[in-house]
Design an enzyme around this catalytic site. Structure first.
Site, PDB file in Angstrom:
ATOM      1  N   GLU A 246       0.819  -1.231   0.000  1.00 27.66           N
ATOM      2  CA  GLU A 246       0.000   0.000   0.000  1.00 27.66           C
ATOM      3  C   GLU A 246       0.847   1.273   0.000  1.00 27.66           C
ATOM      4  O   GLU A 246       0.669   2.159   0.855  1.00 27.66           O
ATOM      5  CB  GLU A 246      -0.961  -0.007   1.195  1.00 27.66           C
ATOM      6  CG  GLU A 246      -2.001  -1.095   1.099  1.00 27.66           C
ATOM      7  CD  GLU A 246      -3.143  -0.994   2.114  1.00 27.66           C
ATOM      8  OE1 GLU A 246      -3.037  -0.200   3.058  1.00 27.66           O
ATOM      9  OE2 GLU A 246      -4.130  -1.719   1.940  1.00 27.66           O
TER      10      GLU A 246
ATOM     11  N   GLU B 296      -5.693  -8.191  -0.558  1.00 29.15           N
ATOM     12  CA  GLU B 296      -6.401  -7.864   0.688  1.00 29.15           C
ATOM     13  C   GLU B 296      -7.852  -7.610   0.326  1.00 29.15           C
ATOM     14  O   GLU B 296      -8.145  -6.654  -0.411  1.00 29.15           O
ATOM     15  CB  GLU B 296      -5.807  -6.634   1.386  1.00 29.15           C
ATOM     16  CG  GLU B 296      -4.489  -6.913   2.074  1.00 29.15           C
ATOM     17  CD  GLU B 296      -4.000  -5.754   2.939  1.00 29.15           C
ATOM     18  OE1 GLU B 296      -4.830  -5.057   3.554  1.00 29.15           O
ATOM     19  OE2 GLU B 296      -2.768  -5.557   2.985  1.00 29.15           O
TER      20      GLU B 296
HETATM   21  O1  AHR Z   1      -5.407  -5.727   6.916  1.00 28.32           O
HETATM   22  C1  AHR Z   1      -5.189  -4.636   7.765  1.00 28.32           C
HETATM   23  C2  AHR Z   1      -4.404  -3.523   7.086  1.00 28.32           C
HETATM   24  O2  AHR Z   1      -5.180  -3.026   6.034  1.00 28.32           O
HETATM   25  C3  AHR Z   1      -3.115  -3.925   6.422  1.00 28.32           C
HETATM   26  O3  AHR Z   1      -2.043  -3.926   7.297  1.00 28.32           O
HETATM   27  C4  AHR Z   1      -2.940  -2.861   5.387  1.00 28.32           C
HETATM   28  O4  AHR Z   1      -2.224  -3.305   4.274  1.00 28.32           O
HETATM   29  C5  AHR Z   1      -4.355  -2.437   5.055  1.00 28.32           C
HETATM   30  O5  AHR Z   1      -4.515  -1.073   5.095  1.00 28.32           O
END
Ligand code: AHR
Length: 506
Positions: A173, A292
């Site tokens: 990210e 994610e």
């Molecule tokens: O999954 C929780 C957080 O969400 C992770 O660390 C990050 O990559 C995202 O913002």
């Protein structure tokens, strides 16, 4: 009562269903590792300190590849801290989650745990506080058989054979202002390209994921992907997508339709990647690693705010421990349908996360481990979705939503395994109030195809959850499906998800 009709055709193929679509994500965050998968004093813990009850649940969940060790955590992590004799490992500040990282569990321990759960390792390198050199050192440590300082250090640390890690994320990210080392698309694209080139020189067999946006709501979304891929197109294999959904302001209709947003997100990133490829006259195709995705109540995320101060760095605090409802699980089932529908381009994905932290599995220190509601659609889809993803033709009534306009109440994906002559249909009823009777035309799957034992996720109380006090309040139930003249008929109650196996019988 609504009615809807679906047609399945085994020749209408989207693409193969890659096992990596059913990946997970384990971050050093909150009680994920410590007091989650690892609790040496727990009655079920093995000599390695890992809880056997958790291992059994992770196996049942059916996760293929597991992304590790973060997440935001990785952007400040020194991988060397987690290898070598445990008593010599440093305790470090984890700035991402304002915690103390003890490094009791590191690369070797985690890889051993992965062997026990039957999943593959996907590693992220730190491109936040570190760079190309450290990425190369980690790759040498994990993938070079021996004969160099770092590969021999791995062997001295007890792992004779290389870890052989194939999937690598180039940071995490990096578009997010909260990220350690956050930078512009141009600056990140340059460093990601340098890291990718160097890592490929070391091991050409690896597959690389460059960071896309942290969400399609980000102000730089679209332009970020274009710029980053312009730098990295020739040297990476995937671009990442991240998305989290939650029910906001009681707008359940929009929440149930979250898959519409995921569809749009995927299709926009595919279009952007293909545009960059076209400009470059490239025949190469960049896939998506949706590494994610989940339901996450970020609006309720207050506990982190309470951990502040130079003298307050807890070990394994309770963070992001969302307790999921039936509605949340129906949305997770719907997101899996979206991923399957795009199986030609989304060839890797990770449910974020796995244990205790926005997770399908919860644990209590010294106590039980249990399945959250979201466990069920993931485990069932991972088990049944084999072979190829099929393009489902659907005719369903629509319902107005505040966020996404008119949305079909029924959404569905289907898979077909030619060799096994069997498949599955996954369906979600996104109508908050009305049941829907669905007819599914199975005739074009082949002669004699019938529905098997179907399962339903639904509860009269859409807020029902599994908790420590009531860990089995919500379970899958059998769903009645009749097959007649090649047409399966079933009724989905409002706010429900179902999986229907189909196979040639006789
Ligand atoms: O999954 C929780 C957080 O969400 C992770 O660390 C990050 O990559 C995202 O913002």
């Amino acid at each position: 009562m609504n009615t809807a009709h679906l047609v399945l055709d085994r020749h209408a193929v989207v693409g193969p269903v890659h096992r990596r679509l059913f990946g997970g994500f384990v971050e050093h965050l909150g009680r994920h590792i410590y007091d989650g998968i690892y609790e040496p004093t727990h009655p079920t813990a093995g000599p390695d300190g890992f809880r056997r009850d958790v291992i059994a649940l992770v196996r049942e969940l059916g996760v293929s590849t597991i992304r590790y060790p973060g997440g935001n955590f990785v952007s400040g992590f020194r991988w060397e801290d987690g290898v070598g004799p445990r008593e010599q490992r440093p305790r470090r500040l984890d700035l991402a989650w304002h915690s103390t990282e003890t490094n009791e569990v590191g690369l070797h321990e985690f890889a051993g745990w992965l062997d026990a759960v039957g999943s593959d390792l996907m590693l992220a390198v730190n491109l936040g506080t570190r760079g190309v050199e450290e990425a190369l050192e980690l790759l040498e440590y994990t993938n070079v058989p021996g004969g160099t300082t770092l590969s021999e250090r791995r062997r001295a640390n007890g792992r004779d054979e290389p870890f052989g890690v194939e999937m690598w994320c180039l940071g995490n990210e990096m578009d997010g202002p909260w990220q350690l080392g956050h930078r512009s698309a141009d600056a990140y694209g340059q460093v990601a390209a340098q890291a990718a080139r160097a890592m490929r020189m070391l091991d050409p067999s690896i597959r690389l994921v460059v960071c896309g946006s942290s969400g399609s709501h980000m102000p730089t979304f679209g332009e970020w992907e274009r710029t980053v891929l312009t730098h990295t197109y020739d040297v990476v294999d995937y671009i990442s997508c991240h998305a989290y959904y939650e029910e906001r302001d009681g707008d359940v209709a929009s929440f149930l339709a979250s898959g519409v947003d995921m569809d749009h997100f995927i299709e926009t990133v595919v279009a952007t990647a293909d545009h960059v490829g076209a400009v470059r006259r490239s025949r190469k195709r960049i896939d998506i690693s949706f590494d994610e995705w989940n339901v996450w109540y970020q609006s309720r995320f207050e506990s982190f705010e309470q951990i502040r101060g130079i003298d307050n760095w807890p070990v394994a605090p309770r963070l992001l421990e969302d307790v999921y409802s039936v509605t949340d699980a129906v949305v997770v089932g719907g997101l899996l349908i979206s991923l399957l529908r795009h199986a030609d381009r989304v060839t890797s994905a990770s449910l974020a996360q796995l244990v205790n932290v926005i997770a399908p599995i919860m644990t209590e220190p010294g106590g039980p481990a249990w399945r959250q509601t979201t466990f069920f659609p993931f485990a069932t889809t991972s088990r049944l979705a084999r072979g190829t993803s099929l393009r489902v033709v659907a005719d369903a009534p629509t319902r107005a939503t505040a966020r996404y306009g008119d949305v079909p109440v029924i959404d569905a994906a289907a898979t077909w395994d030619e060799a096994a002559a069997s498949g599955a249909v996954f369906l979600v009823n996104r109508d908050p109030e009305a049941a829907t009777t669905v007819t599914v035309d199975l005739g074009r799957l082949g002669d004699g195809v019938r529905a098997g034992d179907a399962v339903l996720l639904h509860d009269e109380d859409r807020h029902a959850r599994n908790t420590l006090a009531e860990p089995e309040r919500v379970r899958l139930r059998p769903l009645d499906v009749t097959t007649s003249a090649g047409v399966a008929t079933l009724t989905l109650p409002p706010v429900s998800w179902a999986a229907v196996p189909v196979a040639v019988v006789g």
